[in-house]
Motif scaffolding. Structure first.
Motif, PDB file in Angstrom:
ATOM      1  N   ASP A 150      22.212  14.778  -0.953  1.00  0.00           N
ATOM      2  CA  ASP A 150      23.649  14.605  -0.675  1.00  0.00           C
ATOM      3  C   ASP A 150      24.433  15.694  -1.384  1.00  0.00           C
ATOM      4  N   TYR A 151      25.342  16.305  -0.655  1.00  0.00           N
ATOM      5  CA  TYR A 151      26.200  17.318  -1.266  1.00  0.00           C
ATOM      6  C   TYR A 151      27.658  17.006  -0.952  1.00  0.00           C
ATOM      7  N   GLY A 152      28.461  16.841  -1.981  1.00  0.00           N
ATOM      8  CA  GLY A 152      29.886  16.533  -1.803  1.00  0.00           C
ATOM      9  C   GLY A 152      30.677  17.810  -1.592  1.00  0.00           C
ATOM     10  N   PHE A 153      31.457  17.837  -0.509  1.00  0.00           N
ATOM     11  CA  PHE A 153      32.228  19.050  -0.205  1.00  0.00           C
ATOM     12  C   PHE A 153      33.403  19.235  -1.147  1.00  0.00           C
ATOM     13  N   ASN A 154      34.064  18.107  -1.462  1.00  0.00           N
ATOM     14  CA  ASN A 154      35.288  18.282  -2.243  1.00  0.00           C
ATOM     15  C   ASN A 154      34.993  18.181  -3.743  1.00  0.00           C
ATOM     16  N   ASN A 155      35.880  18.802  -4.494  1.00  0.00           N
ATOM     17  CA  ASN A 155      35.848  18.660  -5.946  1.00  0.00           C
ATOM     18  C   ASN A 155      36.047  17.175  -6.251  1.00  0.00           C
ATOM     19  N   ILE A 156      35.238  16.620  -7.137  1.00  0.00           N
ATOM     20  CA  ILE A 156      35.417  15.195  -7.436  1.00  0.00           C
ATOM     21  C   ILE A 156      36.701  14.947  -8.223  1.00  0.00           C
ATOM     22  N   MET A 157      37.298  16.027  -8.766  1.00  0.00           N
ATOM     23  CA  MET A 157      38.553  15.859  -9.491  1.00  0.00           C
ATOM     24  C   MET A 157      39.719  16.160  -8.556  1.00  0.00           C
ATOM     25  N   LYS A 158      40.857  15.525  -8.826  1.00  0.00           N
ATOM     26  CA  LYS A 158      42.015  15.675  -7.957  1.00  0.00           C
ATOM     27  C   LYS A 158      42.580  17.087  -8.004  1.00  0.00           C
ATOM     28  N   THR A 159      43.245  17.461  -6.926  1.00  0.00           N
ATOM     29  CA  THR A 159      43.934  18.753  -6.880  1.00  0.00           C
ATOM     30  C   THR A 159      44.995  18.773  -7.984  1.00  0.00           C
ATOM     31  N   GLY A 160      45.099  19.898  -8.662  1.00  0.00           N
ATOM     32  CA  GLY A 160      46.086  19.997  -9.739  1.00  0.00           C
ATOM     33  C   GLY A 160      45.494  19.696 -11.100  1.00  0.00           C
ATOM     34  N   PHE A 161      44.260  19.228 -11.104  1.00  0.00           N
ATOM     35  CA  PHE A 161      43.585  18.967 -12.376  1.00  0.00           C
ATOM     36  C   PHE A 161      43.110  20.307 -12.939  1.00  0.00           C
ATOM     37  N   GLU A 162      43.618  20.665 -14.115  1.00  0.00           N
ATOM     38  CA  GLU A 162      43.377  22.013 -14.620  1.00  0.00           C
ATOM     39  C   GLU A 162      42.466  22.073 -15.835  1.00  0.00           C
ATOM     40  N   SER A 163      42.080  20.905 -16.320  1.00  0.00           N
ATOM     41  CA  SER A 163      41.327  20.923 -17.571  1.00  0.00           C
ATOM     42  C   SER A 163      39.930  21.502 -17.419  1.00  0.00           C
ATOM     43  N   ILE A 164      39.416  21.496 -16.203  1.00  0.00           N
ATOM     44  CA  ILE A 164      38.150  22.172 -15.945  1.00  0.00           C
ATOM     45  C   ILE A 164      38.463  23.207 -14.876  1.00  0.00           C
ATOM     46  N   SER A 165      38.139  24.453 -15.154  1.00  0.00           N
ATOM     47  CA  SER A 165      38.643  25.522 -14.294  1.00  0.00           C
ATOM     48  C   SER A 165      37.803  25.715 -13.038  1.00  0.00           C
ATOM     49  N   PHE A 166      36.685  25.000 -12.925  1.00  0.00           N
ATOM     50  CA  PHE A 166      35.868  25.146 -11.726  1.00  0.00           C
ATOM     51  C   PHE A 166      35.681  23.784 -11.069  1.00  0.00           C
ATOM     52  N   GLY A 167      35.308  23.796  -9.791  1.00  0.00           N
ATOM     53  CA  GLY A 167      35.143  22.550  -9.054  1.00  0.00           C
ATOM     54  C   GLY A 167      33.835  21.856  -9.418  1.00  0.00           C
ATOM     55  N   LEU A 168      33.866  20.529  -9.415  1.00  0.00           N
ATOM     56  CA  LEU A 168      32.650  19.755  -9.670  1.00  0.00           C
ATOM     57  C   LEU A 168      32.304  19.011  -8.388  1.00  0.00           C
ATOM     58  N   HIS A 169      31.071  19.133  -7.966  1.00  0.00           N
ATOM     59  CA  HIS A 169      30.644  18.502  -6.719  1.00  0.00           C
ATOM     60  C   HIS A 169      29.539  17.508  -6.997  1.00  0.00           C
ATOM     61  N   ASN A 170      29.573  16.400  -6.267  1.00  0.00           N
ATOM     62  CA  ASN A 170      28.487  15.438  -6.367  1.00  0.00           C
ATOM     63  C   ASN A 170      27.275  15.993  -5.631  1.00  0.00           C
ATOM     64  N   ILE A 171      26.225  16.254  -6.394  1.00  0.00           N
ATOM     65  CA  ILE A 171      25.002  16.800  -5.804  1.00  0.00           C
ATOM     66  C   ILE A 171      23.852  15.905  -6.257  1.00  0.00           C
TER      67      ILE A 171
END
Lengths: 255, 386
Positions: free
Chosen positions: A224-245
């Motif tokens: 399973d690969y999640g397309f969207n970042n699991i964090m909401k748009t505008g969340f800046e505390s982590i500078s890269f996207g996190l995906h459910n893999i």
């Protein structure tokens, strides 16, 4: 308690789907004649990870999965002898515990008491992350019978988070204020909690295979690969996207 | 079975490790250490994010033709180059550029040759400037003028207080250490006021819900927010024998004494009344350094943990009564230095001793106990010497 409730609901859904399946299986000639039902249970390995791993992460010091389980039911409508389409419902955990050394990791922190006080900068040090999310997923998949025993499945899923947890610690490091040349602020231990910023909906793609053994039993493996970042748009505390893999491995039964 | 599971878990870990990219080029651009080509430093250089202050022994070097060697962040470059010959009778600006070339920073390098101590005997608190912190705050910074030269002898917790409001602008008047105009004399006086800190005062493991106004001879260097008492680096070289400490002040304790609770993050009422504190500690810097034989980078100052009880302390003078004073006028005090040890006169003339004067609006401010709003106004402080 909440967790128990969700598990109960999921099991109930599986059983009722299965029950329904048996009733309808016997109806003559109609659409449901060509529908088969399966339930499956298993474990998984994976995480909420950036892809590719950004250069800020220097070393992964530890990893363990959290809530590594899934339980699901699926109804498959056969289009012809090879092709089919399936709709499912899966209750699953997607979580992990990681410990990583980071360098110049661009981040921002909000002071709890005052959301206007927003500190931004570059953190160098160790970050532990604990993700403990539970999802109810609906996969829609195309199925293809490869041989007598093997079949392939692929298709999108939409998942709804029933429990959202994302927290951890930043330790043994320092924050450079605003820029890497900014004032250096040593941080020996700081906790963070980003549960409010985890998205409720996760959309992704699955690719898997089933192997039948015996009349009714099968083993499955599914990626399973999640397309969207699991964090909401505008969340800046982590500078890269996190995906459910995640890679799921399990066994199932045809009903 | 469990062993197998562990091995299975290792697979993704190794996989992840395999995906790790090559180390990126450094983005930081710091001067991390300063060396003399020959050993003529009087004490450890004072190094901040944008400044280097070097104290050299008198008469040993020609400052118009002087070389300093800088250690930088890995891969960073410096211009003019390290070990270049400069005229250090004036401040020299160096620019450090990060390895990746994206970030650079200017350092002001000051070399102070002292055949006299940079610390005068009398302090009237007339010399101060507004300092930009680099974190969005600005505050009053006191200095002394000795033989026409400015010396940043004084430190305060203002920087740390500003840090507690990180992300917000904080002006000089909002800080605990500042100035007040005396309506009678038309002069400015030192004003110290105990205040509540901002949201970051209790974040990142920091446990500083309040800050006493404070001013001390030495430097403030916030190394670890969890150990704010290590930030106050007390003391400056001093080559005269202190006899007594005197001065004039006015003190009004705040209404309600509070202290931090067991969590360290919340202020709760405490029993008692706040008082101020003014004291001077005279200590043997050479002995302090010599004692740290096993330490890689020995410290040459006393901090908030050691200022009252270190073995290197030679003499202490401390205000007897720091409770609220009557009326609006100043009251005078004079207290003797009480000696605990003999003083070696040769070492004294060679400036191997340090003196620290500490002034605070809450006597137990270092334990985060005091009354919000306690105000200490100081007109003058004097060290009488032999």
């Amino acid at each position: 308690m909440r967790l128990n409730y969700y598990i109960m609901v999921a099991i109930f859904l599986c059983i009722s789907t299965a029950g329904e399946a048996q009733q309808r299986h016997n109806v003559d000639g109609a659409f449901f004649d060509r529908v088969s039902y399966k339930v499956a249970i298993g474990s998984k390995i994976g995480g909420s990870a950036p892809l590719p791993i950004p250069k800020e992460i220097r070393k992964v010091k530890g990893y363990s999965p959290h809530y590594p389980f899934f339980i699901g039911a699926k109804a498959t409508h056969a289009i012809d002898s090879k092709w089919g389409v399936s709709l499912g419902l899966t209750f699953e955990g997607k979580g992990m515990n990681t410990k990583a050394d980071v360098k110049n990791y661009k981040t921002s922190f909000n002071a709890n008491e005052d959301p206007t006080a927003n500190a931004k900068g570059y953190f160098t040090g160790r970050i532990t992350t604990k993700v403990q999310n539970l999802y109810l997923s609906i996969p829609i998949q195309a199925t293809y019978q490869v041989g007598e025993r093997w079949s392939l499945q692929a298709g999108p899923y939409i998942a709804f988070a029933l429990q959202k947890r994302f927290f951890g610690e930043a330790t043994d490091g320092y924050l450079r204020n605003i820029e890497p040349t900014g004032e250096k602020l040593n941080i020996t231990f700081a906790e963070y909690d980003f549960r409010e910023s985890v998205r409720t909906i996760d959309v992704g793609m699955s690719l898997g295979t089933n192997y039948d053994f015996g009349q009714r039993y099968f083993a499955l493996a599914q990626f399973d690969y999640g397309f969207n970042n699991i964090m909401k748009t505008g969340f800046e505390s982590i500078s890269f996207g996190l995906h459910n893999i995640f890679l799921n491995v399990g066994v199932g039964i045809k009903i | 079975m469990f062993k197998k599971i562990h091995i299975l878990l290792l697979v993704p870990l190794l996989f992840l490790q395999g995906c790790i990219k090559d180390e990126p080029l450094e983005m930081e651009a710091d001067i991390v250490a300063v060396h003399d080509v020959e050993d003529s430093f009087l004490m450890n250089p004072v190094l901040t994010n944008n400044k280097v202050v070097v104290y050299v022994k008198p008469g040993e070097r020609d400052l118009t033709n002087y070389q300093l060697k800088f250690d930088l962040t890995k891969g960073a470059t410096i211009s003019p180059s390290s070990e270049s010959i400069q005229d250090y009778n004036n401040d020299v600006i160096f620019t450090v550029t990060s390895e990746d070339g994206r970030f650079s920073k200017k350092y002001t390098v000051t070399v102070i040759e002292t055949n006299q101590s940079s610390v005068p005997n009398e302090f009237l608190f007339q010399d101060f400037r507004v300092e930009e912190s680099g974190i969005g705050t600005s505050y009053y910074q006191f200095f002394d003028v000795v033989y026409g030269q400015n010396f940043d002898n004084w430190g305060s917790g203002n920087y740390g207080f500003g840090f507690s409001f990180l992300g917000q602008e904080v002006n000089p008047e909002q800080h605990p250490t500042g100035v007040i105009k005396n309506s009678i004399t038309e002069k400015t006086n030192l004003l110290l006021e105990t205040k509540k800190t901002g949201p970051w005062g209790v974040m990142f493991g920091a446990k500083a819900p309040m800050a006493a106004g404070n001013l001390f001879l030495g430097s403030f260097n916030l190394k670890d927010v969890m150990k704010p008492l290590t930030a106050t680096e007390f003391g400056r070289p001093f080559n005269r024998m202190p006899v007594s400490l005197e001065g004039s002040f006015n003190y009004k304790a705040g209404d309600e004494l509070v202290e931090r609770d067991a969590s360290g993050t919340v202020l709760i009422p405490a029993i008692g009344v706040d008082s101020c504190d003014i004291y001077a500690v005279f200590y043997n810097r050479k002995e302090l350094v010599a004692r740290q034989v096993d330490v890689k980078n020995p410290v040459d100052y006393l901090d908030g943990y050691t200022i009252h009880n270190d073995e290197s302390i030679v003499a202490v003078a401390r205000l007897n009564d720091g409770s609220s004073t009557a009326g609006e006028g100043f009251i005078d005090f004079k207290v003797p230095f009480v000696f605990r040890k003999e003083v070696n006169e040769n070492d004294l003339y060679a400036m191997d001793y340090n003196i620290a004067i500490v002034i605070t609006s809450s006597k137990y401010g270092d334990q985060f106990k005091g009354a919000i709003g306690s105000k200490l106004i100081v007109d003058r402080i004097k060290i009488n010497t032999k």
